[in-house]
Write an enzyme that holds these catalytic residues in place. Structure first.
Site, PDB file in Angstrom:
ATOM      1  N   CYS A   1      -5.917  -9.151   9.497  1.00 17.49           N
ATOM      2  CA  CYS A   1      -5.129  -8.455  10.504  1.00 17.49           C
ATOM      3  C   CYS A   1      -3.690  -8.854  10.509  1.00 17.49           C
ATOM      4  CB  CYS A   1      -5.740  -8.667  11.860  1.00 17.49           C
ATOM      5  SG  CYS A   1      -6.823 -10.059  11.896  1.00 17.49           S
TER       6      CYS A   1
ATOM      7  N   ARG B   1      -2.496  -2.874   8.536  1.00 22.91           N
ATOM      8  CA  ARG B   1      -3.284  -3.959   7.948  1.00 22.91           C
ATOM      9  C   ARG B   1      -4.658  -4.085   8.586  1.00 22.91           C
ATOM     10  NH1 ARG B   1      -1.344  -8.773   5.739  1.00 22.91           N
ATOM     11  NH2 ARG B   1       0.267  -8.079   4.350  1.00 22.91           N
TER      12      ARG B   1
ATOM     13  N   TRP C   1      -8.694  -6.257  12.364  1.00 21.45           N
ATOM     14  CA  TRP C   1      -9.705  -5.486  11.647  1.00 21.45           C
ATOM     15  C   TRP C   1     -10.867  -6.440  11.458  1.00 21.45           C
ATOM     16  CZ3 TRP C   1     -10.959  -5.847   6.075  1.00 21.45           C
ATOM     17  CH2 TRP C   1     -11.842  -4.839   5.653  1.00 21.45           C
TER      18      TRP C   1
ATOM     19  N   ASN D   1      -5.595 -15.141  11.803  1.00 22.16           N
ATOM     20  CA  ASN D   1      -6.142 -14.320  10.713  1.00 22.16           C
ATOM     21  C   ASN D   1      -6.984 -15.223   9.831  1.00 22.16           C
ATOM     22  OD1 ASN D   1      -4.725 -12.106  11.468  1.00 22.16           O
ATOM     23  ND2 ASN D   1      -3.257 -12.170   9.786  1.00 22.16           N
ATOM     24  N   GLY D   2      -8.057 -14.687   9.277  1.00 20.82           N
ATOM     25  CA  GLY D   2      -8.865 -15.490   8.358  1.00 20.82           C
ATOM     26  C   GLY D   2     -10.243 -15.747   8.921  1.00 20.82           C
TER      27      GLY D   2
ATOM     28  N   GLU E   1      -9.223   6.590 -10.582  1.00 17.53           N
ATOM     29  CA  GLU E   1      -8.282   6.456  -9.480  1.00 17.53           C
ATOM     30  C   GLU E   1      -8.279   7.730  -8.620  1.00 17.53           C
ATOM     31  OE1 GLU E   1      -6.789   4.355  -7.851  1.00 17.53           O
ATOM     32  OE2 GLU E   1      -5.146   5.403  -6.881  1.00 17.53           O
TER      33      GLU E   1
ATOM     34  N   LYS F   1      -9.042   7.779  -4.659  1.00 25.42           N
ATOM     35  CA  LYS F   1      -8.107   8.287  -3.647  1.00 25.42           C
ATOM     36  C   LYS F   1      -8.802   9.283  -2.736  1.00 25.42           C
ATOM     37  CE  LYS F   1      -5.594   6.158  -3.661  1.00 25.42           C
ATOM     38  NZ  LYS F   1      -5.023   4.998  -4.252  1.00 25.42           N
TER      39      LYS F   1
ATOM     40  N   GLU G   1     -11.504   7.562  -0.369  1.00 25.87           N
ATOM     41  CA  GLU G   1     -11.071   6.625   0.667  1.00 25.87           C
ATOM     42  C   GLU G   1     -10.330   7.293   1.812  1.00 25.87           C
ATOM     43  OE1 GLU G   1      -8.314   3.496  -0.427  1.00 25.87           O
ATOM     44  OE2 GLU G   1      -7.351   4.792  -1.878  1.00 25.87           O
TER      45      GLU G   1
ATOM     46  N   HIS H   1     -25.618  12.368 -20.288  1.00 23.88           N
ATOM     47  CA  HIS H   1     -26.602  11.274 -20.270  1.00 23.88           C
ATOM     48  C   HIS H   1     -27.134  11.012 -18.870  1.00 23.88           C
ATOM     49  CE1 HIS H   1     -25.792  10.501 -24.444  1.00 23.88           C
ATOM     50  NE2 HIS H   1     -24.489  10.488 -24.182  1.00 23.88           N
TER      51      HIS H   1
ATOM     52  N   LYS I   1      -5.184  -2.764   4.594  1.00 22.60           N
ATOM     53  CA  LYS I   1      -4.256  -2.728   3.469  1.00 22.60           C
ATOM     54  C   LYS I   1      -4.321  -3.983   2.609  1.00 22.60           C
ATOM     55  CE  LYS I   1      -0.703  -1.023   1.202  1.00 22.60           C
ATOM     56  NZ  LYS I   1      -1.057   0.016   0.205  1.00 22.60           N
TER      57      LYS I   1
END
Ligand code: F6R
Length: 646
Positions: free
Chosen positions: A36, A61, A108, A134-135, A521, A525, A528, A544, A641
């Site tokens: 966060c 974030r 978050w 944070n953490g 990619e 995109k 997400e 296959h 992020k």
């Protein structure tokens, strides 16, 4: 990143020192964790609006809850919400009480429910101390048990609350203990990762800040000081910053700061402020309604920045002084391996293809999250490239540490100066994408790929690549910004296609060779930000297995670069069409009229550079599909992020 030529406009901040200290382990243990944003302020202004503004900048974030604590008339005022920073702002709107010191947090949750109680700041029972963190504290369960056994009533599920009680207990124990000492003593009992800020009402003019594995930066103003987990929260107020190292603690007042290690060594003298090379304008939306679209449109400029000063026409090569390797060392590299997570890994795949093609050195890419855990064989003749926009992704950082432990030769490719991975690597390539705010990476990925083209060119030209061939690539690189601009002009046409297919539940992205990382990619995109399930497949692998899924409800984007595989890609389209699957062709070459249901054309670039261009329309496609579906584009659900915990 000491020696790299610095394109104009980029000041300072490249003095990455190599760190040998271990970053705290994160993850496995108990406790509620979070990735966060942190802000803190001490100075002359009203703190709450400064904190809210900072939190707003950090919201990308992490964003399931937010809160702040300020000091007013000798008491803590804590306001929290289970919603967005805007909800916090609304909650505070009636309050007139002014304060000149405070801390804030946007969260978050990785463990523990994202509700108001668990939102930070957390306080001790007497509401003397407030803390944002944070953490993850790994021994949180044990610490919580000890607190409960000593009669403390815990009111949240968080690991952070334990810290508040422990610091308050240290302060209560002796009259003469400083806040800094109380925090140090507490942290000596803590295992895990943290970036934290502590406010104590009995020390009303100071904040104590500590870092171990989670970024913290101090912002130096005039008679005011700021703290944040990311410079984006500070640049509106100051560009002079100090990055804390792991294992460091700082005490800040309005007019001074000092730093020391958690083992007690004063190291303020070693801390020279860095000037941040971004200003508040880089973080403003301007004419755009969201950051992702803004950042997509910034790509021509971002590319120009990445190329400025790095193309050498005289020797038809690239200049990348920051990697700190001379011609002989470059020649001795036998393999190149790119390590990154998510989109940074896909950019690494593009990089590996470029290195193989231009330098003819075996190269590959691997998710850093896998590499760090699989006891990799580290080869001394391999150049490892750690790829990260934020420079803070824990898996990539740990992969770098694993490499260094085993004597591997590693350089960074990072966008954020002063970030953990940049400093851990010591040398590398600065991406020059400018601040990327949207969760979904666009311009950073493009700049990763173009920087890898420069690296590949450099590696090629110290080997057998001819000057003429080198000049062809130099010219091709120089054309890219204008070619991307042209593609951006086709946004409306791509939006029309996106709107047409946005209702699909699933989509395939099919590519082969140069088109394969582009497909991966592109799928990333789309999924997400739009939440449409998207899967990438190599074209040759379709029959296959996955061909069984082709049906009218399953559109496929087929990527057709101008290479010698065009005919094969056209027959892939036919295979899909024959089974009733709709096809969107993405191509830089001429394909038969009417073969695909929709066609997106990109300008023809030098063949090796085409993936860089082919990727851009897929960003636009994902963006407009998500917009059509009404998604919160800059803040996709469940994502953050900068992933500083596992
Ligand atoms: C996708 C995306 C993520 C990041 C990944 C690594 O759009 O942004 O997949 O690429 O989390 O982040 P960095 O590059 O900061 O290490």
């Amino acid at each position: 990143y000491t020696a790299e030529h610095q394109p104009e406009g980029n000041s300072g901040g490249w003095q990455g020192q190599s760190r040998s200290r271990d970053v705290a382990r994160t993850g496995q243990g108990g406790g509620e964790g979070n990735v966060c944003g942190i802000v803190g302020y001490v100075g002359k202004r009203d703190a709450a609006p400064v904190l809210i503004e900072g939190l707003h900048r950090l919201e990308y974030r992490g964003y399931d809850s937010a809160g702040l604590a300020v000091m007013h008339r000798g008491r803590l005022r804590v306001t929290k919400t289970a919603g967005r920073v805007q909800d916090l702002r609304d909650k505070l709107s009636g309050q007139t009480a002014k304060s000149t010191i405070g801390i804030g947090h946007t969260r978050w949750a990785t463990h523990g429910e994202p509700n108001e109680t668990n939102a930070h700041p957390h306080t001790d029972t007497a509401a003397r101390v407030a803390i944002v963190h944070n953490g993850i504290i790994e021994n949180a369960e044990q610490l919580r048990d000890q607190l409960q056994a000593s009669g403390v009533r815990l009111v949240t599920d968080t690991d952070t609350e334990a810290l508040a009680h422990m610091i308050a207990a240290e302060l209560a124990e002796r009259e003469d203990v400083t806040l800094e000492d109380a925090v140090i003593r507490t942290l000596h009992r803590v295992e895990g990762a943290y970036g934290l800020v502590v406010l104590d009402i009995k020390n009303p003019d100071q904040l104590v800040v500590a870092r171990n594995g989670s970024p913290i930066v101090l912002g130096l103003g005039e008679n005011e000081m700021f703290v944040a987990s990311d410079v984006s929260a500070l640049v509106r107020y100051t560009r002079q910053v100090i990055y804390l190292e792991d294992g460091e603690i700082a005490t800040i007042t309005a007019s001074a700061y000092h730093t020391k290690t958690l083992t007690g060594t004063d190291n303020s003298d070693n801390k020279t402020p860095t000037t941040v090379d971004a200003d508040a304008g880089d973080y403003e939306l301007g004419e755009y309604s969201d950051y992702m679209r803004k950042e997509i449109h910034e790509q021509p400029d971002a590319l120009r920045r990445a190329l400025r000063g790095r193309l050498d026409d005289r020797f038809a090569t690239a200049r990348l002084g920051g990697i700190n390797l001379d011609a002989r060392q470059l020649r001795n590299i036998k393999n190149v391996k790119f390590l990154g997570c998510g989109s940074a890994y896909y950019a690494g795949q593009m990089g590996a293809a470029l290195v193989e093609e231009l330098a003819r050195i075996p190269a590959d890419a691997e998710p850093a999250s896998e590499f760090r855990y699989r006891s990799p064989v580290v080869d001394p003749d391999t150049l490892y490239v750690a790829v990260s926009q934020s420079g803070e992704t824990i898996d990539t950082l740990m992969a770098v540490q694993e490499l260094k432990r085993k004597g591997g030769q590693v350089i960074g490719a990072v966008n954020v100066v002063g970030s953990a991975i940049g400093r851990e690597c010591g040398h590398g390539i600065f991406l020059h994408a400018g601040p990327e705010v949207a969760v979904a990476s666009t311009k950073a990925l493009t700049n990763m790929a173009v920087n890898f083209a420069l690296l590949a060119l450099l590696l090629g030209r110290v080997r057998d690549m001819s000057a003429a061939n080198g000049q062809r690539v130099v010219n091709g690189l120089r054309n890219l910004p204008e070619q991307v601009s042209r593609m951006l002009n086709a946004e409306d046409d791509i939006a029309t296609i996106a709107h047409q297919y946005a209702a699909a539940d699933h989509m395939f992205f099919i590519g082969r060779v140069r088109g394969w990382p582009v497909a991966r990619e592109g799928a990333q995109k789309l999924k997400e930000i739009s939440y449409v399930h998207a899967e990438a497949y190599q074209a040759g692998e379709l029959k296959h297995g996955p061909l069984a899924l082709i049906a009218r409800e399953m559109p496929s984007v087929v990527i057709i670069p101008s290479d010698d595989l065009v005919a094969k890609n056209l027959s892939t389209i036919e295979q899909i069409k024959a089974r009733g699957g709709p096809v969107i062709a993405l191509t830089s070459t001429d394909i038969p009229e009417g073969l695909a249901d929709a066609t997106i054309r990109v300008p023809r670039a030098e063949p090796e550079l085409e993936p860089i261009l082919l990727n851009v329309p897929l960003q636009i496609l994902a963006y407009h599909a998500a917009a059509k579906l009404g998604r919160d584009i800059d803040k996709p659900r469940n994502l953050a992020k900068s992933v500083t915990v596992e």
